[in-house]
Design a protein around this motif. Structure first.
Motif: not given
Length: 195
Positions: A20-23, A25-29
């Motif tokens: 979740a943290a990685y996604i 960081s990629l999407t600003r989600g």
């Protein structure tokens, strides 16, 4: 693009939290940890939601707000651990509680199904039951990435799956590709749902 990331794992600082943290960081989600909401499963009630969705006795525990959050998203990622060839109990709580969001609200349900979703499953076992459960949340075939810790030389319970460069790359590629991973003819009409 508004991205929402829902983690259905109950374990803090495990693989789903890292993913979740990685996604994010990629999407600003935005990240939503389902178990931290202390959601109520269906039950301990008189099925009030079958008469009116607003009458669910558990309506204020945040599950309905989480559905509303997904409804406002341009893309939603669902992170789901697999136990014994099925999604975890938290995912099923979320699914059954859709009753208090969609009962009598066909347009709202259709809007939810239309939100693009991608599923990441941390799993060393089968896929068939998991794909079937995810079909209740999308139009057509679910877009799923299965991450088997053993395939990356990791032990799932250790929570260090994303320390493997190949696993991290698999998640990055899944998030950054432009469309759903399906072949022509794989799309299907949504099933009839009880809510």
């Amino acid at each position: 693009m508004r991205t929402e990331i829902l983690s259905f794992s109950s374990r803090r600082n495990g693989n789903c939290d890292a993913i979740a943290a990685y996604i994010a960081s990629l999407t600003r989600g935005g990240v939503h940890c389902f178990s931290a909401m202390h959601p109520n499963p269906c039950g301990h009630c008189a099925y009030e939601c079958f008469h009116s969705a607003d009458d669910c006795p558990h309506i204020h525990d945040g599950v309905r707000l989480l559905y509303e959050t997904v409804l406002r998203a341009d893309m939603a990622y669902y992170l789901v651990p697999n136990y014994c060839d099925f999604p975890c109990a938290n995912f099923f709580i979320f699914q059954e509680r859709g009753q208090c969001c969609f009962q009598g609200a066909g347009e709202k349900e259709r809007a939810y199904l239309a939100v693009p979703k991608r599923f990441i499953v941390v799993s060393n076992t089968g896929e068939e039951h998991i794909r079937a459960a995810f079909r209740e949340h999308v139009q057509g075939a679910p877009d799923v990435l299965f991450l088997a810790a053993e395939a990356y030389g990791r032990v799932s319970i250790d929570g260090d799956l994303l320390r493997a460069d190949a696993a991290r790359e698999a998640v990055r590629a899944f998030v950054q590709r432009s469309g759903p991973q399906e072949t022509a003819g794989e799309r299907q009409a949504p099933t009839n749902r009880p809510f």
